[in-house]
Scaffold this motif. Sequence first.
Motif, PDB file in Angstrom:
ATOM      1  N   LEU A   1     -16.833   3.033 -13.523  1.00  0.00           N
ATOM      2  CA  LEU A   1     -17.174   3.471 -12.173  1.00  0.00           C
ATOM      3  C   LEU A   1     -15.877   3.745 -11.428  1.00  0.00           C
ATOM      4  N   ALA A   2     -15.763   4.928 -10.882  1.00  0.00           N
ATOM      5  CA  ALA A   2     -14.504   5.338 -10.266  1.00  0.00           C
ATOM      6  C   ALA A   2     -14.680   5.588  -8.778  1.00  0.00           C
ATOM      7  N   GLY A   3     -13.613   5.343  -8.036  1.00  0.00           N
ATOM      8  CA  GLY A   3     -13.632   5.596  -6.605  1.00  0.00           C
ATOM      9  C   GLY A   3     -12.232   5.811  -6.083  1.00  0.00           C
ATOM     10  N   GLY A   4     -12.115   6.623  -5.055  1.00  0.00           N
ATOM     11  CA  GLY A   4     -10.811   6.909  -4.468  1.00  0.00           C
ATOM     12  C   GLY A   4     -10.325   5.807  -3.539  1.00  0.00           C
ATOM     13  N   LEU A   5      -9.143   6.012  -3.013  1.00  0.00           N
ATOM     14  CA  LEU A   5      -8.492   5.037  -2.139  1.00  0.00           C
ATOM     15  C   LEU A   5      -8.989   5.202  -0.712  1.00  0.00           C
ATOM     16  N   THR A   6      -9.488   4.120  -0.129  1.00  0.00           N
ATOM     17  CA  THR A   6      -9.824   4.118   1.291  1.00  0.00           C
ATOM     18  C   THR A   6      -8.640   3.567   2.074  1.00  0.00           C
ATOM     19  N   MET A   7      -8.574   3.904   3.353  1.00  0.00           N
ATOM     20  CA  MET A   7      -7.428   3.536   4.181  1.00  0.00           C
ATOM     21  C   MET A   7      -7.913   2.914   5.489  1.00  0.00           C
ATOM     22  N   ASP A   8      -7.415   1.705   5.783  1.00  0.00           N
ATOM     23  CA  ASP A   8      -7.904   1.012   6.969  1.00  0.00           C
ATOM     24  C   ASP A   8      -6.855   0.024   7.485  1.00  0.00           C
ATOM     25  N   GLY A   9      -6.359   0.270   8.673  1.00  0.00           N
ATOM     26  CA  GLY A   9      -5.498  -0.686   9.354  1.00  0.00           C
ATOM     27  C   GLY A   9      -4.259  -1.075   8.581  1.00  0.00           C
ATOM     28  N   VAL A  10      -4.021  -2.385   8.482  1.00  0.00           N
ATOM     29  CA  VAL A  10      -2.840  -2.910   7.802  1.00  0.00           C
ATOM     30  C   VAL A  10      -2.808  -2.474   6.346  1.00  0.00           C
TER      31      VAL A  10
END
Length: 375
Positions: A216-225
């Motif tokens: 199962l593959a997923g991209g990079l999420t970006m949040d805060g620190v």
Amino acid sequence: MKLEFQEYRAKKILNVHKHVDGPWFWGKYTAHPYVGCRSGCEFCYSRGSRYLGRRDPDTFDTLIGVKVNAVELLRGELFGREYETISVGDWQRPVEDRYRLSRGMLEVVRDLGFPLFIVERSPLLARDLGLLVEINQQAWVGVLFSISSLDPALKRAFEPRSPGVKLRLKAMEKLASAGIFVGVSMMPILPFAGDDEAHLEELIRATKDHGGSCVLAGGLTMDGVQAERSLAAARRLDSALESRWREMYNWKEGGKPNYSPPKAYNARLGLLVRELCARHGLLDRMPRHVRPGPLAVNKRIAERLFLKTYDLELEQAKDYRIWAYRKAAWTVDEWPESVAGIYEARGEAGLRELPGIGKSLAAQIVKALKVSESL
């Protein structure tokens, strides 16, 4: 860096989600005994405020909160719940070596007879293979080992203290040999650093070679620190990545990034992983565990509808179409009466009386019912 343990008695442990996590991990319940992680991966979504609360995010990998009453809480809160898959535990070292709370939580899952899903970076999970086998014999167990890439340079940059990937693969192979359904959670895939075909196929091939059944593959999420730290790690790896990441996430200097990569990027990535998995005889979705019974048909048809939402995302379909299938999946999955019985008694018109089920979706449910009858 000095590591501290902060023991406390939690008020509750079990998270009960509104819907099952389809078409990803199929879980309804989650429960974890520790807060923080010694591995301290730069890209870990758990660095976000929604996980740590008011805690200083810089303590994520130096201060581990220990819910010393996790096992007793889980036993009380899980007892009597609807039979659905639960995700429990956290086998990070050294805290699990010391407190063994994850093992205790497995004993609760075994005693109460629930199916189990685990996504884990630590090979210490193999310590509890005997318990996993017991749970698998009476219900079901699925385990995905979290591995973003086999590239040593990416590991050094983004997760230098996480367990070695070879150890994770060996642990996966050990579980597979014992009859446990295993695979890899290839998340997060790092844009412009680990998302090319060579990187992806290397890990997919290794998954196959070590007994895995799916990726199962997923991209990079970006949040805060977490976003700031991920960008800093990317910059150390290759200074050219910063501008490319900022463009991808629409991240202006002094501003905030988009949480996810663009839909087109996610779709291309998902299609490539699907193609590579097919090439090596693997699935790119995890099959759902369903217990036999009068409502099993609802769960199986809901599974098909959930999987259709993922297909539509890869096709970059309109949001309203994706949501139509998702809401239909929720309806069928949670309906207290067998859809097969509804169809038998009132035909397709009866199915259209269900919330969110129109003419087109009702016809697809009928088709799925006829397929299931022929199996």
